[in-house]
Design an enzyme around this catalytic site. Structure first.
Site, PDB file in Angstrom:
ATOM      1  N   SER A   1     213.197 122.289  57.849  1.00 21.89           N
ATOM      2  CA  SER A   1     212.104 122.928  58.586  1.00 21.89           C
ATOM      3  C   SER A   1     212.310 122.723  60.075  1.00 21.89           C
ATOM      4  CB  SER A   1     210.763 122.320  58.160  1.00 21.89           C
ATOM      5  OG  SER A   1     210.704 120.950  58.536  1.00 21.89           O
ATOM      6  N   LYS A   2     211.377 123.212  60.851  1.00 25.36           N
ATOM      7  CA  LYS A   2     211.471 123.137  62.313  1.00 25.36           C
ATOM      8  C   LYS A   2     211.600 121.691  62.798  1.00 25.36           C
ATOM      9  CE  LYS A   2     208.873 127.377  63.296  1.00 25.36           C
ATOM     10  NZ  LYS A   2     207.677 127.930  63.940  1.00 25.36           N
ATOM     11  N   ARG A   3     210.976 120.761  62.078  1.00 21.89           N
ATOM     12  CA  ARG A   3     211.005 119.380  62.562  1.00 21.89           C
ATOM     13  C   ARG A   3     212.387 118.756  62.438  1.00 21.89           C
ATOM     14  NH1 ARG A   3     210.543 115.637  58.406  1.00 21.89           N
ATOM     15  NH2 ARG A   3     210.019 116.476  56.364  1.00 21.89           N
TER      16      ARG A   3
END
Length: 469
Positions: free
Chosen positions: A239-241
């Site tokens: 994911s983006k994290r």
């Protein structure tokens, strides 16, 4: 049969790593079979689709070098085609009008979930003869078979079966007249003669619904390969994290497309124990049946290792072409200095990314603002003044500014003063680069150039003289 594959992203965001791997697998399979690859933009989600995302997808595909024979096609430009087919299906009973309100459907869903049942449309309007006003809103539903099973052999997941009784009647046109995603996909794959569909495992549940529509249309059913998700370094869904939001973020972070492609192809596919593949080798060996059904974990350290390999082994002129973007990004004017390809050759061993390579190349093109404090403290002591002055005179007297005579000048200085090479080379390195570490100083000075080297030596000698007073 001519093999034809497609990559069909929704432009609701950037081209991410999972999408890029799907595109790569589709592209490689088409290339392996001398087939064709189609790019299709599935933009039926009018509220979330953006031109920015479309541009980013195309930019990412171009950066990766995944070229296409057809497209990009846009679903929003094909509504007339979809609606024409829906009208035919409505006329002959393969589809029907459903007048059920949102409130009724929500209540039905809540009741089914409360009873522990799978939420699904109950078919109320399927064979209804109830009269409705001309202006009463309705959707169009596909009349899904109610008996038997729909089965397919997935190249990744093996044999899959769904009971038709588990599949409700899919909405294929909304109340606003817009056809839905699952229907558009079928018509597109039919019209574009797609033979193999490679996509994420999250589409497995869509596949039986789509197969039934293909069959209802008398269209050939393509073969499917549903690839597993990619996990982050920590084992959670990527994911983006985890860092890179889009493929182009990897460009910004200093990766070469060859490194990312090589890394992605191995995230779920293998050919023996081979780790490094040229594009030609990927095409030669790729097979859908060799894709693992297990999820793959993204390992940034492995990607960096591959990137360093490609920085070192690709044509320096080619690497320099990609490095130009980073030089501009770091505001380094590389026009007044050595050829970028020469700097790539010299620094490649030391750099895992082009961001590092650009940063480390700065002293070849512009004057350093300050000398590294630790390096100055260690190597620019009073004792360094004599060897630096002598080497400066020898360098100024050289007729040829080449690596070999530069090396001999350093050696001659050490011999003349009875010093080890380090007592000459290290102060010289700090004076020329402003740093305590660099490639071989003779090669560095060759690229920095006579004028800059002598000017920097004069500057350091002046500092040492001032400190001695």
């Amino acid at each position: 049969m001519k093999v034809k594959t497609r990559f069909a992203p929704s432009p609701t965001g950037f081209l991410h790593v999972g999408g890029a791997r799907t595109a790569l697998y589709s592209w490689l399979f088409a290339r392996h079979h001398q087939g064709e690859f189609v790019l299709r933009i599935e933009d039926t989600d009018l509220e979330r689709s953006t031109q920015e995302a479309i541009d980013a997808i195309i930019e990412g595909m171009n950066w990766l070098g995944l070229n296409w024979e057809e497209g990009p096609y846009y679903q929003t430009k094909r509504f007339d085609r979809y609606n024409a087919v829906i009208d035919e299906m409505l006329a002959d009973g393969r589809a029907y009008k459903c007048y059920c309100s949102r409130e009724r459907l929500d209540a039905l869903r809540e009741e089914q979930m409360a009873n522990g049942e799978k939420p699904r449309y109950d078919g109320r309007c399927r064979d209804s003869h109830e009269h409705h006003a001309d202006d009463e809103p309705y959707v169009i539903r596909f009349r899904n078979p109610q008996e038997g099973v729909v089965a397919f052999d997935d190249h990744v997941r093996g044999h899959i079966e769904f009971a038709n009784s588990e599949l409700d009647d899919l909405i294929i046109r909304r109340t606003d007249g817009a056809p839905t995603y699952n229907f558009c996909v079928v018509i597109d794959d039919w019209d574009m003669e797609i033979t193999h569909v490679v996509r994420g495992e999250d589409h497995v549940n869509n596949t039986p619904r789509q197969i039934n529509i293909y069959k209802a249309l008398g269209a050939p059913v393509p073969e499917f390969a549903h690839v597993s998700m990619i996990l982050g370094d920590d084992g959670a869904k990527l994911s983006k994290r985890h860092g890179a939001v889009s493929v182009m973020q990897y460009r910004d972070d200093g990766y070469l497309p060859e490194a990312l492609l090589n890394y992605l192809v191995r995230l779920g596919w293998s050919h023996g124990d081979q780790e490094i593949f040229t594009m030609a080798e990927m095409i030669e060996h790729f097979s859908l049946d060799a894709i693992s059904k297990s999820a793959s974990a993204f390992n940034t350290d492995k990607l960096k290792w591959l990137n360093n390999h490609y920085i070192r082994t690709l044509d320096p002129q080619y690497v320099a072409g990609h490095l130009e973007w980073h030089m501009a990004d770091q505001k380094i004017d590389y026009r007044s200095g050595p050829a970028l390809s020469a700097v790539v050759t010299l620094l490649a061993e030391r750099c895992q990314t082009l961001v590092e390579l650009a940063a480390q190349s700065r002293y070849f093109y512009e004057e350093y603002e300050a000398i590294d404090e630790a390096a100055a403290k260690k190597h620019l002591k009073a004792a360094a003044r004599q060897p630096l002055a002598l080497i400066r005179d020898k360098l100024a007297a050289l007729s040829a500014w080449e690596v070999e005579p530069l090396h001999h000048a350093i050696q001659a200085t050490a011999d003349e003063l009875g010093l080890g090479m380090g007592k000459v080379g290290m102060p010289l390195r700090v004076a020329v680069t402003g740093l305590g570490q660099s490639p071989s100083i003779d090669a560095v000075m060759h690229l920095v150039g006579r004028e800059r080297v002598l000017m920097r030596l004069d500057r350091v000698l002046a500092l040492l003289a001032s400190a001695a007073e």
